[in-house]
Design a protein around this motif. Sequence first.
Motif, PDB file in Angstrom:
ATOM      1  N   LEU A  19     -25.488 130.281  44.490  1.00  0.00           N
ATOM      2  CA  LEU A  19     -26.616 129.350  44.492  1.00  0.00           C
ATOM      3  C   LEU A  19     -26.076 127.959  44.188  1.00  0.00           C
ATOM      4  O   LEU A  19     -25.467 127.745  43.155  1.00  0.00           O
ATOM      5  CB  LEU A  19     -27.627 129.720  43.414  1.00  0.00           C
ATOM      6  CG  LEU A  19     -28.419 130.981  43.670  1.00  0.00           C
ATOM      7  CD1 LEU A  19     -29.354 131.197  42.507  1.00  0.00           C
ATOM      8  CD2 LEU A  19     -29.202 130.858  44.940  1.00  0.00           C
ATOM      9  N   ALA A 315     -36.622 134.160  48.539  1.00  0.00           N
ATOM     10  CA  ALA A 315     -35.431 133.786  47.771  1.00  0.00           C
ATOM     11  C   ALA A 315     -34.224 134.631  48.168  1.00  0.00           C
ATOM     12  O   ALA A 315     -33.121 134.118  48.365  1.00  0.00           O
ATOM     13  CB  ALA A 315     -35.706 133.929  46.284  1.00  0.00           C
ATOM     14  N   ALA A 331     -32.356 132.676  40.683  1.00  0.00           N
ATOM     15  CA  ALA A 331     -32.962 132.570  42.005  1.00  0.00           C
ATOM     16  C   ALA A 331     -34.342 133.209  42.003  1.00  0.00           C
ATOM     17  O   ALA A 331     -35.290 132.665  42.587  1.00  0.00           O
ATOM     18  CB  ALA A 331     -32.072 133.246  43.047  1.00  0.00           C
TER      19      ALA A 331
END
Length: 381
Positions: A19, A315, A331
Amino acid sequence: MTRRNALALTLCATTVVALAGAVTPAAGAAARSQTPTAEPSSTVTRIEDRTAKEVAASLANAQWREELRSAVLKSNEVDLRAVTASAASAAGKGLSSAVAGADRRIVAAKGLDSSVGSLLRLRLGTDAMKKELTSGTSPLVAVTTQDDDATTVTAYDSRGRAHTLDATKAPEQAVYVIDLDVSKAVAAGLGLLNKELAKDGLSTSATNRATAKATSAAGGFWTTKVDAVSLNDDEEPWTSGDAEVFSLVSGFGLDGKVRVDSVDMPYLDTDHHTYYPNQILVNWSNYKYNLADVVMMEDDGDTNYAALTKAIADALLTITDQGAYIPLVNAILDAIPASWYTNDPDYVDSWYTLAANSTGTLNGARGNGWMQVSPYWVQQF
């Protein structure tokens, strides 16, 4: 812990993902306490409140009042839709249509379909109130609160007047509480979540054959078992019911795609109490990597499972296998609507880097609970 507690939805996420700009586990867990304030009243709460007023008004009828009293004394909670539909009195039958309509709107607000059945329930605020529920008594009617910090509760009488009650100390008079069968809602919600995530390739269907083949070759599979679990104590209003906690286990499957497995934890009713479930939390034969993350949350009555499923899918579908473990908790938390973390947050706690060989007591990153886990080998027949 109860519906009002911030205990619910346990999302177990193993894996995962690179991420950009991801915050650290501790920072991610803490960030949610600073989200903007949500609307003061949810859709579900507004429907429940209106229903409470209608039920209170109906108690002006002596015959119906006695019917409902008899039903309440026979059960810990009454299916409000069923008891009004089968009422012998005109007042009870007259209430049936309004209750059925309210029930349908609540089911829709939670993102479920009609197959879940009725969710609206009615119960006494405390067991001690049974002695006050004598023939001829006209109880007040309140709605269970979702706010842990509530100091007052509003209840209605048969004349439509609102009464302010102390949320921390139950009154001596009898009070009916309008609540939901959250256990039923969680079961239906997890079923919906599993079904919808499977459509996106994020659930068990994609790797069942590979998992079965690997399990057969090994003669069994390793799991992580929850030997004991406890969540921290908070002051709770007397109107509150039991919590409904569940888990989602997520990580990279054997096919290299993100997967999500749900784990219901219906026994986690009360905070500041230790439970010994001996429940399997993670089946490691389903996963490519030997690490998992856990996020605990609760259905406090407001959880919309359709929205939850979409948020998680949106996500996770952006995540690709980078060949190394990176926490997925942040996330998932970032994907869930901010309103679920305000006032009475559904988010409970997070556990990072759970491994197949993890053992002993693991404290949550938020400091709101702990789990005692151990590896457990499931032998094939």
